[in-house]
Design a protein around this motif. Sequence first.
Motif, PDB file in Angstrom:
ATOM      1  N   GLU A  69       0.831  -1.208   0.000  1.00 28.34           N
ATOM      2  CA  GLU A  69       0.000   0.000   0.000  1.00 28.34           C
ATOM      3  C   GLU A  69       0.868   1.261   0.000  1.00 28.34           C
ATOM      4  OE1 GLU A  69      -3.350   0.156  -0.407  1.00 28.34           O
ATOM      5  OE2 GLU A  69      -3.181  -2.009  -0.711  1.00 28.34           O
ATOM      6  N   LEU A  70       1.948   1.237   0.750  1.00 27.84           N
ATOM      7  CA  LEU A  70       2.844   2.398   0.784  1.00 27.84           C
ATOM      8  C   LEU A  70       3.547   2.613  -0.552  1.00 27.84           C
ATOM      9  CD1 LEU A  70       4.336   1.915   4.347  1.00 27.84           C
ATOM     10  CD2 LEU A  70       3.050   3.920   3.571  1.00 27.84           C
ATOM     11  N   LYS A  71       3.840   1.517  -1.238  1.00 30.10           N
ATOM     12  CA  LYS A  71       4.527   1.611  -2.533  1.00 30.10           C
ATOM     13  C   LYS A  71       3.675   2.389  -3.548  1.00 30.10           C
ATOM     14  CE  LYS A  71       7.754  -1.134  -5.097  1.00 30.10           C
ATOM     15  NZ  LYS A  71       8.420  -2.431  -5.209  1.00 30.10           N
ATOM     16  N   LYS A  72       2.359   2.371  -3.353  1.00 32.49           N
ATOM     17  CA  LYS A  72       1.458   3.090  -4.257  1.00 32.49           C
ATOM     18  C   LYS A  72       1.545   4.606  -4.076  1.00 32.49           C
ATOM     19  CE  LYS A  72      -1.972  -0.663  -4.142  1.00 32.49           C
ATOM     20  NZ  LYS A  72      -3.323  -1.032  -3.649  1.00 32.49           N
ATOM     21  N   ILE A  73       1.991   5.053  -2.897  1.00 35.28           N
ATOM     22  CA  ILE A  73       1.932   6.488  -2.623  1.00 35.28           C
ATOM     23  C   ILE A  73       3.292   7.127  -2.330  1.00 35.28           C
ATOM     24  CG2 ILE A  73      -0.459   6.386  -1.787  1.00 35.28           C
ATOM     25  CD1 ILE A  73       0.741   6.640   1.084  1.00 35.28           C
ATOM     26  N   VAL A  74       4.291   6.319  -2.001  1.00 33.79           N
ATOM     27  CA  VAL A  74       5.619   6.869  -1.686  1.00 33.79           C
ATOM     28  C   VAL A  74       6.439   6.931  -2.973  1.00 33.79           C
ATOM     29  CG1 VAL A  74       7.755   6.530  -0.376  1.00 33.79           C
ATOM     30  CG2 VAL A  74       5.540   5.994   0.674  1.00 33.79           C
ATOM     31  N   PRO A  75       7.048   8.079  -3.272  1.00 32.88           N
ATOM     32  CA  PRO A  75       7.875   8.181  -4.493  1.00 32.88           C
ATOM     33  C   PRO A  75       8.980   7.120  -4.500  1.00 32.88           C
ATOM     34  CG  PRO A  75       7.564  10.343  -3.492  1.00 32.88           C
ATOM     35  CD  PRO A  75       7.006   9.339  -2.528  1.00 32.88           C
ATOM     36  N   ALA A  76       9.234   6.553  -5.670  1.00 33.25           N
ATOM     37  CA  ALA A  76      10.206   5.458  -5.818  1.00 33.25           C
ATOM     38  C   ALA A  76      11.568   5.822  -5.236  1.00 33.25           C
ATOM     39  CB  ALA A  76      10.340   5.080  -7.288  1.00 33.25           C
ATOM     40  N   GLU A  77      11.984   7.073  -5.440  1.00 32.62           N
ATOM     41  CA  GLU A  77      13.313   7.477  -4.963  1.00 32.62           C
ATOM     42  C   GLU A  77      13.387   7.555  -3.433  1.00 32.62           C
ATOM     43  OE1 GLU A  77      11.031  11.267  -6.053  1.00 32.62           O
ATOM     44  OE2 GLU A  77      11.347   9.277  -6.921  1.00 32.62           O
ATOM     45  N   SER A  78      12.222   7.572  -2.768  1.00 33.46           N
ATOM     46  CA  SER A  78      12.196   7.637  -1.303  1.00 33.46           C
ATOM     47  C   SER A  78      11.815   6.309  -0.660  1.00 33.46           C
ATOM     48  CB  SER A  78      11.174   8.689  -0.845  1.00 33.46           C
ATOM     49  OG  SER A  78      11.392   9.917  -1.468  1.00 33.46           O
ATOM     50  N   PHE A  79      11.527   5.315  -1.482  1.00 33.29           N
ATOM     51  CA  PHE A  79      10.902   4.111  -0.939  1.00 33.29           C
ATOM     52  C   PHE A  79      11.852   3.229  -0.129  1.00 33.29           C
ATOM     53  CE2 PHE A  79       8.940  -0.149  -1.114  1.00 33.29           C
ATOM     54  CZ  PHE A  79       7.732   0.182  -0.503  1.00 33.29           C
ATOM     55  N   SER A  80      13.139   3.294  -0.398  1.00 35.37           N
ATOM     56  CA  SER A  80      14.069   2.394   0.299  1.00 35.37           C
ATOM     57  C   SER A  80      14.015   2.590   1.816  1.00 35.37           C
ATOM     58  CB  SER A  80      15.500   2.560  -0.211  1.00 35.37           C
ATOM     59  OG  SER A  80      15.961   3.865   0.052  1.00 35.37           O
ATOM     60  N   GLY A  81      13.913   3.833   2.278  1.00 40.54           N
ATOM     61  CA  GLY A  81      13.809   4.103   3.710  1.00 40.54           C
ATOM     62  C   GLY A  81      12.514   3.571   4.297  1.00 40.54           C
ATOM     63  N   THR A  82      11.438   3.744   3.530  1.00 37.38           N
ATOM     64  CA  THR A  82      10.128   3.230   3.950  1.00 37.38           C
ATOM     65  C   THR A  82      10.156   1.711   4.039  1.00 37.38           C
ATOM     66  OG1 THR A  82       8.989   5.115   2.945  1.00 37.38           O
ATOM     67  CG2 THR A  82       7.679   3.119   3.300  1.00 37.38           C
ATOM     68  N   GLU A  83      10.732   1.088   3.029  1.00 33.66           N
ATOM     69  CA  GLU A  83      10.813  -0.373   2.995  1.00 33.66           C
ATOM     70  C   GLU A  83      11.627  -0.909   4.176  1.00 33.66           C
ATOM     71  OE1 GLU A  83      11.422  -3.752  -0.394  1.00 33.66           O
ATOM     72  OE2 GLU A  83      12.766  -2.025  -0.475  1.00 33.66           O
ATOM     73  N   GLU A  84      12.709  -0.225   4.491  1.00 37.87           N
ATOM     74  CA  GLU A  84      13.561  -0.633   5.617  1.00 37.87           C
ATOM     75  C   GLU A  84      12.778  -0.577   6.934  1.00 37.87           C
ATOM     76  OE1 GLU A  84      17.662   0.900   7.773  1.00 37.87           O
ATOM     77  OE2 GLU A  84      17.341   1.369   5.653  1.00 37.87           O
ATOM     78  N   LYS A  85      11.993   0.467   7.090  1.00 38.09           N
ATOM     79  CA  LYS A  85      11.190   0.618   8.308  1.00 38.09           C
ATOM     80  C   LYS A  85      10.152  -0.493   8.406  1.00 38.09           C
ATOM     81  CE  LYS A  85       8.571   4.049  10.905  1.00 38.09           C
ATOM     82  NZ  LYS A  85       7.972   5.391  10.905  1.00 38.09           N
ATOM     83  N   ILE A  86       9.442  -0.760   7.315  1.00 41.05           N
ATOM     84  CA  ILE A  86       8.416  -1.814   7.318  1.00 41.05           C
ATOM     85  C   ILE A  86       9.059  -3.172   7.579  1.00 41.05           C
ATOM     86  CG2 ILE A  86       6.638  -2.989   5.952  1.00 41.05           C
ATOM     87  CD1 ILE A  86       5.969  -0.084   6.924  1.00 41.05           C
ATOM     88  N   ASN A  87      10.207  -3.413   6.988  1.00 40.55           N
ATOM     89  CA  ASN A  87      10.911  -4.687   7.214  1.00 40.55           C
ATOM     90  C   ASN A  87      11.313  -4.848   8.668  1.00 40.55           C
ATOM     91  OD1 ASN A  87      10.646  -5.540   4.578  1.00 40.55           O
ATOM     92  ND2 ASN A  87      12.667  -4.811   3.950  1.00 40.55           N
TER      93      ASN A  87
END
Length: 199
Positions: A69-87
Amino acid sequence: MSKSFHEALESRRSIYAIGKEKVVSHDKILKLVNRAVKNSPSAFNSQSSRVVVLLDEYHDKLWDITKAELKKIVPAESFSGTEEKINSFKNGYGTILYFEDQDVVKNLQKQFATYKNNFPIWSQQASGILQYIIWTSLEVEGLGASVQHYNPLIDNEVRKTYDIPEDWQLIAQMPFGNIISPADKKDFLPLEDRIKVFK
């Protein structure tokens, strides 16, 4: 050895570095959740709080949903930090989902019209108390946890995936697991600025 309540009160913190090592049995976790839900206070004894306990692959699935769901709204260039947090949340071995049953709230609003505007507030307070009881209970058992709020972004997928009733409103998510590294030191404001005493 488990901690006393007051020791847990002092050491309970948001722990983000959690793991999947099962230092406490699933049965013990379910017992502490059941005890907390049964004995947690609520206005008018409404008992409006609802809980879903996700363990193992059901826990993993929740954080896969959140990431998607976050991947749909977070810009691709910023997603790595978001992904790390979710992981980091997925690295735990369980998540507790907190809901409030809106059917209960609405029925109380009809029965006690004088307090109509208060019942949604009191419902949120009941959820907060329950979250704190469970969080501190997990701390007593040596488990780390944090409270997350990816609702309403994940609400629809959570409802479909876990067969959640329509009247249950998602309030918070609490990933937990064994503590890999403790929280940083916490600063406290002076108590004399926060407490007034008249005697």
